[in-house]
Design an enzyme around this catalytic site. Structure first.
Site, PDB file in Angstrom:
ATOM      1  N   PRO A 171       0.776  -1.236   0.000  1.00 25.45           N
ATOM      2  CA  PRO A 171       0.000   0.000   0.000  1.00 25.45           C
ATOM      3  C   PRO A 171       0.813   1.294   0.000  1.00 25.45           C
ATOM      4  O   PRO A 171       0.237   2.373   0.095  1.00 25.45           O
ATOM      5  CB  PRO A 171      -0.817  -0.107   1.290  1.00 25.45           C
ATOM      6  CG  PRO A 171       0.002  -0.960   2.188  1.00 25.45           C
ATOM      7  CD  PRO A 171       0.834  -1.855   1.325  1.00 25.45           C
ATOM      8  N   CYS A 172       2.134   1.226  -0.162  1.00 25.93           N
ATOM      9  CA  CYS A 172       2.922   2.449   0.018  1.00 25.93           C
ATOM     10  C   CYS A 172       2.572   3.550  -0.973  1.00 25.93           C
ATOM     11  O   CYS A 172       2.730   4.730  -0.673  1.00 25.93           O
ATOM     12  CB  CYS A 172       4.416   2.137  -0.013  1.00 25.93           C
ATOM     13  SG  CYS A 172       4.935   1.257  -1.476  1.00 25.93           S
ATOM     14  N   LYS A 173       2.071   3.162  -2.171  1.00 24.65           N
ATOM     15  CA  LYS A 173       1.739   4.199  -3.155  1.00 24.65           C
ATOM     16  C   LYS A 173       0.246   4.469  -3.245  1.00 24.65           C
ATOM     17  O   LYS A 173      -0.194   5.284  -4.055  1.00 24.65           O
ATOM     18  CB  LYS A 173       2.250   3.765  -4.546  1.00 24.65           C
ATOM     19  CG  LYS A 173       3.741   3.511  -4.618  1.00 24.65           C
ATOM     20  CD  LYS A 173       4.470   4.810  -4.962  1.00 24.65           C
ATOM     21  CE  LYS A 173       5.970   4.703  -4.753  1.00 24.65           C
ATOM     22  NZ  LYS A 173       6.595   3.602  -5.505  1.00 24.65           N
TER      23      LYS A 173
END
Lengths: 314, 336
Positions: free
Chosen positions: A258-260
């Site tokens: 989910p980092c982006k």
């Protein structure tokens, strides 16, 4: 798992423990979701697309900031009729440009493509009846497609049934060989229909939803997470899709990292605002799932397409 | 087979199982913490839904919550009650302590015994009140907790009709109903599936009045609606997706309809969905003829039962190796 990834997981876990979950809405500004907003948009997904439902998961893994009966969302038994690579092959055969983004040149594309495919075919091509005769000393080391091993000779089968009249095989009212279905491409009758359980959890650290994949082969045996990567767009396999522990379920599952997510969601929301629409937070997951479909294009989970993303009432 | 006038033998697509990794994790901890060496069969729950996609059948799914919770005895907690995507089905698990024990289980006898429970619930009328008993299933397993290998076999006991039912007609429901009827049937099926009171009730009656108005009634209302001037379809959640056969649950349903209500000509609705809503193009309506079995007159008689599920290699036993996700030593290696 890479060490840096491990370290990051540990760091993230610590931050999650000592910080409070987001309560102030910031999805328009940052593309993130508060816990409440996650529940609101989840409720909306469940009501519009009833193949999705809320689950409470493992009681020992329950997150106190989410309602106990709404810990995560799941849709089970989602068909995945073919591998991502086959779509790309078709596209290339049709004279299209090569989709692969190779600019990073990190070499993972080469190992992931052809060799694995042939192995898969080799295994699937074995007619089911003949596998009974494969000797114990099978020297060809084949990677099993599921969490079983191929040398199943030591599995005790029921000899008592051999002369029995209680077998479904000999029953005139049983449709035989249901594994072979008519929806197969080309002239082979190899069944490539995999199915997936797709779940969405709330990631407290990134304050966004997070998608998890559990794959099954055509006879609904668990797929090794590595093989799940065949159903991930090659731009994302092993980069944004990783294999990790599921926060609410047992075992390792593939997950879209989910980092982006927040940045992408912000990008998707901005044009709506520019067009004078008021983005509605209960539609967040529909937009999110539409974006996730670019990562897992052949997994046909449900998200309604025909909806207004925003309201023009402002 | 006397297929001349009565049409072909009605063939049912087999039910398929799907065992979630969480079930094996749950069984492992249940065995270590509570069952220990106790081999008493335990009551478990399976879950299924109507087929919800034209390409894949739905399965009988075993999840972590299929097992009884550890602190208390008895059945799994009923938290999932009313979940439309998890209609619960009662099952029995025989988990043995050794591979030899697993091998030597009288699987034929266990299947017959489980089938007998279904037959008794048919005769007593219990199936009218709780239709999920028609879907009873059976799991035999051996959990090798040293290697994290799980051996198992699953059966979906089905009462065998003798002679088999024959098929008069089978086609997509959308072709069988008039447009008005189809609209009304879709609407009331969706309503049935949306209500938490009925969403997980897999067998029901669809009654269509002469003015094309459809209503859904529970099985126990059969006697009441029989006298009214309307068509009655015996409907069930069909896990199978194919256009030419009904799914496995219809087998015991037909046995029930025949034994309980003495009906020889049955119109049935294989209810299927697409993306969570009634899909009458995918659903089937059929008509079957059942010849009442003479043997059934005898109170003591229990019909033959079949139903061990076969895997791809057409064997009954399966094995899952979860050492990569459960073995602590292996997990350390993969993390390094």
């Amino acid at each position: 798992m890479v060490l840096s990834q491990k370290l990051h997981e540990a760091f993230k876990g610590t931050v999650e423990r000592i910080t409070n979950p987001r309560t102030v809405s910031a999805f328009k500004e940052k593309g993130v979701l508060s816990v409440n907003e996650f529940v609101i948009t989840g409720d909306n997904l469940v009501s519009k697309c009833p193949t999705w439902s809320w689950e409470s998961g493992d009681p020992n893994k329950r997150k106190s900031y989410l309602p106990s009966d709404k810990q995560f969302l799941i849709t089970r038994n989602v068909p995945c009729l073919r591998r991502v690579a086959s779509i790309q092959e078709e596209y290339e055969a049709a004279g299209g440009e090569i989709l692969l983004d190779d600019e990073d040149n990190d070499g993972w594309l080469a190992t992931h493509g052809q060799p694995k495919d042939t192995k898969g075919d080799e295994e699937e091509n074995v007619p089911s009846m003949e596998t009974l005769e494969i000797s114990k000393k099978n020297t060809i080391q084949s990677i099993p497609s599921y969490f079983g091993t191929k040398e199943e000779d030591d599995i005790p089968d029921m000899e008592e049934f051999e002369e029995s009249d209680n077998l479904i095989e000999t029953d005139p009212a049983t449709l035989q060989a249901t594994y072979i279905v008519a929806h197969e491409p080309d002239d082979d009758n190899i069944l490539r229909t995999r199915t997936y359980d797709v779940s969405i959890t709330y990631d407290k650290y990134y304050q966004t939803p997070r998608v998890w994949l559990t794959g099954y082969d055509e006879s609904r045996m668990l797929l090794e997470p590595e093989l799940v990567l065949e159903d991930v767009s090659q731009d994302h396999a092993r980069k944004t899709v990783t294999i990790e522990d599921h926060p609410h379920l047992s075992g390792k599952h593939a997950s879209v990292h989910p980092c982006k997510h927040a940045a992408v969601m912000k990008k998707l929301i901005e044009p709506l605002i520019a067009a004078g629409l008021e983005p509605q937070v209960d539609k967040y997951l529909f937009l999110f799932l539409k974006f996730v479909a670019t990562v897992i294009p052949t997994i046909e989970y449900d998200y309604t397409m025909d909806f207004d993303l925003g309201s023009s009432s402002t | 087979m006397s297929g001349d006038e009565k049409g072909p033998v009605l063939q049912f697509a087999t039910f398929q199982s799907s065992v979630d990794e969480g079930f094996w994790h749950g069984l492992s901890s249940l065995k270590l913490n509570k069952l220990k060496t106790d081999e008493t069969p335990i009551s478990i729950m399976g879950f299924y839904t109507p087929c919800s996609n034209p390409h894949v059948s739905s399965h009988l799914t075993l999840l972590a919550e299929s097992l009884p919770t550890e602190p208390s005895d008895g059945l799994p907690t009923a938290t999932t009650h009313g979940n439309r995507n998890k209609c619960s089905v009662p099952g029995t698990l025989y988990n043995t302590n050794t591979l030899e024990g697993y091998q030597s289980l009288d699987k034929k006898g266990l299947l017959q015994a489980e089938g007998k429970k279904i037959w008794e619930d048919i005769r007593s009328g219990k199936a009218e009140e709780d239709s999920s008993v028609l879907l009873r299933f059976l799991v035999v397993s051996f959990a090798d907790l040293k290697k994290f290998h799980f051996y198992y076999s699953i059966a979906f006991p089905a009462v065998v009709l003798d002679p088999p039912a024959t098929l008069v007609d089978l086609r997509p429901a959308s072709e069988w109903f008039t447009l008005e009827e189809a609209e009304s049937v879709s609407a009331c099926c969706n309503e049935w599936r949306m209500s938490s009171l009925t969403a997980d009730v897999p067998f029901f009656l669809v009654c269509i009045s002469s003015n094309s108005n459809a209503t859904i009634r529970p099985l126990k209302d059969f006697k009441a609606c029989q006298h009214e001037d309307q068509k009655i379809l015996f409907a069930f959640y069909d896990p199978y997706h194919g256009p030419n056969n009904p799914g496995w649950p219809l087998r015991n349903y037909l046995a029930f309809i025949s034994a309980r209500w003495n009906i020889n000509k049955v119109q049935f609705l294989c209810y299927r969905e697409n993306r969570g809503f009634a899909d009458l193009g995918l659903s089937l309506v059929g008509e079957a003829l059942i010849q009442p079995s003479q043997a059934w007159q005898d109170e003591e008689h229990v019909p033959k039962v079949i139903g061990w599920e076969l895997n791809k290699e057409r064997k009954v036993s399966r094995r899952v190796d979860l050492s990569t996700s459960m073995d602590p030593t292996r997990m350390v290696v993969s993390a390094a």
